[in-house]
Motif scaffolding. Structure first.
Motif, PDB file in Angstrom:
ATOM      1  N   SER A  72      37.156  21.395  51.246  1.00 16.15           N
ATOM      2  CA  SER A  72      35.984  20.638  50.808  1.00 16.15           C
ATOM      3  C   SER A  72      34.745  20.953  51.628  1.00 16.15           C
ATOM      4  CB  SER A  72      36.279  19.133  50.865  1.00 16.15           C
ATOM      5  OG  SER A  72      36.697  18.764  52.174  1.00 16.15           O
ATOM      6  N   ASP A  73      34.939  21.488  52.862  1.00 16.52           N
ATOM      7  CA  ASP A  73      33.789  21.854  53.686  1.00 16.52           C
ATOM      8  C   ASP A  73      33.297  23.272  53.410  1.00 16.52           C
ATOM      9  OD1 ASP A  73      35.665  23.493  54.863  1.00 16.52           O
ATOM     10  OD2 ASP A  73      35.587  22.556  56.847  1.00 16.52           O
ATOM     11  N   GLY A  74      33.903  23.960  52.435  1.00 20.48           N
ATOM     12  CA  GLY A  74      33.453  25.290  52.070  1.00 20.48           C
ATOM     13  C   GLY A  74      34.203  26.427  52.736  1.00 20.48           C
ATOM     14  N   THR A  75      35.152  26.121  53.607  1.00 24.00           N
ATOM     15  CA  THR A  75      35.914  27.178  54.269  1.00 24.00           C
ATOM     16  C   THR A  75      36.837  27.873  53.281  1.00 24.00           C
ATOM     17  OG1 THR A  75      35.884  25.981  56.363  1.00 24.00           O
ATOM     18  CG2 THR A  75      37.528  27.710  56.134  1.00 24.00           C
ATOM     19  N   LEU A  76      36.711  29.192  53.154  1.00 21.17           N
ATOM     20  CA  LEU A  76      37.552  29.962  52.250  1.00 21.17           C
ATOM     21  C   LEU A  76      38.957  30.069  52.815  1.00 21.17           C
ATOM     22  CD1 LEU A  76      37.621  31.786  49.663  1.00 21.17           C
ATOM     23  CD2 LEU A  76      37.119  33.712  51.195  1.00 21.17           C
ATOM     24  N   THR A  77      39.948  29.630  52.069  1.00 18.07           N
ATOM     25  CA  THR A  77      41.335  29.643  52.544  1.00 18.07           C
ATOM     26  C   THR A  77      42.223  30.611  51.782  1.00 18.07           C
ATOM     27  OG1 THR A  77      41.812  27.743  51.121  1.00 18.07           O
ATOM     28  CG2 THR A  77      41.265  27.287  53.430  1.00 18.07           C
ATOM     29  N   HIS A  78      41.887  30.910  50.534  1.00 16.07           N
ATOM     30  CA  HIS A  78      42.650  31.869  49.741  1.00 16.07           C
ATOM     31  C   HIS A  78      41.708  32.673  48.857  1.00 16.07           C
ATOM     32  CE1 HIS A  78      46.815  31.235  50.644  1.00 16.07           C
ATOM     33  NE2 HIS A  78      46.744  29.946  50.412  1.00 16.07           N
ATOM     34  N   TYR A  79      42.093  33.922  48.614  1.00 15.72           N
ATOM     35  CA  TYR A  79      41.296  34.720  47.695  1.00 15.72           C
ATOM     36  C   TYR A  79      42.150  35.791  47.037  1.00 15.72           C
ATOM     37  CZ  TYR A  79      41.128  38.600  51.070  1.00 15.72           C
ATOM     38  OH  TYR A  79      41.468  39.615  51.919  1.00 15.72           O
ATOM     39  N   LEU A  80      41.649  36.280  45.925  1.00 10.14           N
ATOM     40  CA  LEU A  80      42.186  37.458  45.247  1.00 10.14           C
ATOM     41  C   LEU A  80      40.981  38.205  44.696  1.00 10.14           C
ATOM     42  CD1 LEU A  80      45.154  37.713  42.775  1.00 10.14           C
ATOM     43  CD2 LEU A  80      42.942  38.713  42.181  1.00 10.14           C
ATOM     44  N   THR A  81      40.881  39.484  45.018  1.00  9.65           N
ATOM     45  CA  THR A  81      39.741  40.294  44.583  1.00  9.65           C
ATOM     46  C   THR A  81      40.246  41.603  44.001  1.00  9.65           C
ATOM     47  OG1 THR A  81      38.323  39.362  46.314  1.00  9.65           O
ATOM     48  CG2 THR A  81      37.574  41.384  45.256  1.00  9.65           C
ATOM     49  N   THR A  82      39.946  41.860  42.743  1.00 11.56           N
ATOM     50  CA  THR A  82      40.370  43.084  42.073  1.00 11.56           C
ATOM     51  C   THR A  82      39.316  44.162  42.240  1.00 11.56           C
ATOM     52  OG1 THR A  82      41.596  41.799  40.436  1.00 11.56           O
ATOM     53  CG2 THR A  82      41.072  44.078  39.861  1.00 11.56           C
ATOM     54  N   SER A  83      39.750  45.359  42.612  1.00 14.33           N
ATOM     55  CA  SER A  83      38.832  46.478  42.782  1.00 14.33           C
ATOM     56  C   SER A  83      38.974  47.521  41.684  1.00 14.33           C
ATOM     57  CB  SER A  83      39.037  47.145  44.150  1.00 14.33           C
ATOM     58  OG  SER A  83      40.384  47.558  44.312  1.00 14.33           O
ATOM     59  N   GLU A  84      40.136  47.538  41.015  1.00 15.25           N
ATOM     60  CA  GLU A  84      40.366  48.500  39.933  1.00 15.25           C
ATOM     61  C   GLU A  84      41.212  47.837  38.847  1.00 15.25           C
ATOM     62  OE1 GLU A  84      41.177  52.818  41.336  1.00 15.25           O
ATOM     63  OE2 GLU A  84      42.002  51.535  42.919  1.00 15.25           O
ATOM     64  N   LEU A  85      40.893  48.146  37.596  1.00 11.81           N
ATOM     65  CA  LEU A  85      41.714  47.667  36.484  1.00 11.81           C
ATOM     66  C   LEU A  85      41.536  48.589  35.290  1.00 11.81           C
ATOM     67  CD1 LEU A  85      43.546  45.509  35.143  1.00 11.81           C
ATOM     68  CD2 LEU A  85      41.444  44.394  34.351  1.00 11.81           C
ATOM     69  N   GLU A  86      42.648  49.005  34.715  1.00  9.05           N
ATOM     70  CA  GLU A  86      42.653  49.722  33.443  1.00  9.05           C
ATOM     71  C   GLU A  86      43.711  49.080  32.564  1.00  9.05           C
ATOM     72  OE1 GLU A  86      43.219  54.193  31.456  1.00  9.05           O
ATOM     73  OE2 GLU A  86      43.535  53.886  33.605  1.00  9.05           O
ATOM     74  N   VAL A  87      43.332  48.778  31.337  1.00  4.98           N
ATOM     75  CA  VAL A  87      44.240  48.118  30.390  1.00  4.98           C
ATOM     76  C   VAL A  87      44.521  49.042  29.215  1.00  4.98           C
ATOM     77  CG1 VAL A  87      44.548  46.155  28.835  1.00  4.98           C
ATOM     78  CG2 VAL A  87      43.429  45.829  31.051  1.00  4.98           C
ATOM     79  N   ASP A  88      45.807  49.160  28.885  1.00  2.00           N
ATOM     80  CA  ASP A  88      46.249  49.954  27.741  1.00  2.00           C
ATOM     81  C   ASP A  88      45.778  51.402  27.804  1.00  2.00           C
ATOM     82  OD1 ASP A  88      47.751  47.923  26.662  1.00  2.00           O
ATOM     83  OD2 ASP A  88      46.132  47.180  25.376  1.00  2.00           O
ATOM     84  N   GLY A  89      45.840  51.977  29.000  1.00  5.00           N
ATOM     85  CA  GLY A  89      45.578  53.399  29.148  1.00  5.00           C
ATOM     86  C   GLY A  89      46.756  54.211  28.642  1.00  5.00           C
ATOM     87  N   LYS A  90      46.552  55.488  28.446  1.00 10.56           N
ATOM     88  CA  LYS A  90      47.591  56.370  27.891  1.00 10.56           C
ATOM     89  C   LYS A  90      48.189  57.238  28.998  1.00 10.56           C
ATOM     90  CE  LYS A  90      46.706  54.865  23.753  1.00 10.56           C
ATOM     91  NZ  LYS A  90      47.639  53.968  23.047  1.00 10.56           N
ATOM     92  N   ASP A  91      48.948  56.621  29.892  1.00  7.15           N
ATOM     93  CA  ASP A  91      49.610  57.361  30.969  1.00  7.15           C
ATOM     94  C   ASP A  91      51.018  57.726  30.522  1.00  7.15           C
ATOM     95  OD1 ASP A  91      50.682  58.429  33.231  1.00  7.15           O
ATOM     96  OD2 ASP A  91      50.147  56.773  34.563  1.00  7.15           O
ATOM     97  N   THR A  92      51.203  58.995  30.173  1.00  8.80           N
ATOM     98  CA  THR A  92      52.506  59.445  29.678  1.00  8.80           C
ATOM     99  C   THR A  92      53.420  59.928  30.798  1.00  8.80           C
ATOM    100  OG1 THR A  92      51.629  61.685  29.314  1.00  8.80           O
ATOM    101  CG2 THR A  92      51.506  60.116  27.467  1.00  8.80           C
ATOM    102  N   THR A  93      52.936  59.901  32.028  1.00 10.16           N
ATOM    103  CA  THR A  93      53.724  60.436  33.145  1.00 10.16           C
ATOM    104  C   THR A  93      54.356  59.348  34.002  1.00 10.16           C
ATOM    105  OG1 THR A  93      51.801  60.514  34.648  1.00 10.16           O
ATOM    106  CG2 THR A  93      52.194  62.438  33.237  1.00 10.16           C
TER     107      THR A  93
END
Length: 314
Positions: free
Chosen positions: A273-294
């Motif tokens: 409640s005092d604004g102190t950050l206690t947890h986080y999740l930060t995404t730096s890369e995302l690809e959805v439904d790409g065609k990776d056949t390997t």
């Protein structure tokens, strides 16, 4: 104090990391002012949807909640990287590749105290601990049936009517994802995680966080629509309704950003409640439904390499 009961809809193998707290910075203004943003005029947004009325989104909370819980029905494959405090007592980076129809997945989990490769292929789950130089091998119980999975294409704010089997079915009370029992206690019903990527699931199948922070609709709102990694996201802000859950995670207020096409969680900030950050999740890369056949071949080669390397070291 409200008691929360967690139930499981069907069997799945879950690798559970201990929740931890990292007081990293101050951010007292999480609850963003509600507004409508015309992201179609912003640089790099040519592929994004047209602007969405935030006020209308706040009348669609039930749809948003349901569809985020079912986000694995909105994509076939996903790959990306995010950093989070939801695994260890220090920041951990998780890089993942998953393909739901092929039932294969790769997770690389690295932090100050942990270093794992977690691979799934042909019903075999390999968890390799690169610090202790050993691995655990498990067989998965088959639960995927392509004929019973309905791929969704509507944005997560729209009502989806064709939802059966793996999906939330509003016509069948036995499949209600959240309900109260006779004692007034809230029950949460988890569905099978078809990604077979339990560490990455914090982002790509965020049932835990959605149940914990969004089950009480009066405690949160859609504050904004933004662009994140070239994708349209809805920004949800609120206060943690359950005092026991808030105390456990040390999160009194929160902000979450969900991809509106898939329901994938791209960003999370949880504060005291005092604004102190206690947890986080930060995404730096995302690809959805790409065609990776390997990917299938690459996972197989890595599984073979891990088994051979660690067996020879014994």
């Amino acid at each position: 104090m409200k008691k929360i009961i967690i139930c499981v809809l069907s069997l799945s193998i879950v690798l559970v990391g201990a929740f931890s707290v990292a007081a990293l910075s101050n951010n007292s203004d999480l609850l963003t002012t509600e507004k409508q943003t015309d992201i179609s005029t912003q640089p790099g947004s040519s592929e994004l949807n047209k602007p969405i009325d935030v006020k209308k989104l706040n009348t669609q909370k039930q749809n948003i909640f349901n569809n985020i819980l079912n986000c694995t029905d909105y994509y076939d494959s996903a790959s990306g990287t995010f950093e989070t405090t939801f695994v260890d007592n220090s920041p951990v980076t998780i890089s993942y590749d998953v393909n739901i129809p092929e039932q294969i997945s790769s997770q690389i989990v690295k932090g100050a105290n942990i270093d794992f490769d977690i691979l799934c292929k042909d019903g075999l789950l390999i968890e390799a601990n690169n610090k202790s130089r050993n691995y655990i091998e498990n067989r998965l119980i088959p639960q995927y049936d392509q004929t019973k999975r309905i791929k969704q294409t509507a944005p997560i704010n729209e009502e989806v009517s064709l939802q059966k089997y793996y999906n939330y079915d509003k016509t069948d009370v036995s499949k209600e994802r959240v309900r109260k029992n006779a004692a007034g206690e809230m029950e949460f019903y988890y569905k099978t995680d078809l990604t077979n990527a339990s560490m990455a699931a914090t982002s790509i199948n965020p049932q835990n966080l959605v149940f914990g922070f969004m089950s009480e609709f009066d405690s949160w709102k859609v504050a904004n629509v933004e662009e994140y990694l070239g994708r349209q996201v809805i920004v949800i802000t609120g206060k943690t309704a359950d005092s026991e859950y808030a105390s456990k995670l040390r999160v009194d207020v929160f902000e979450m950003k969900f991809d509106i096409k898939t329901g994938i969680l791209l960003d999370f900030k949880g504060c005291l409640s005092d604004g102190t950050l206690t947890h986080y999740l930060t995404t730096s890369e995302l690809e959805v439904d790409g065609k990776d056949t390997t990917l299938y071949k690459e996972i197989g080669e890595r599984v073979t390499s891990i088994i051979n390397s660690y067996e020879n070291a014994r």
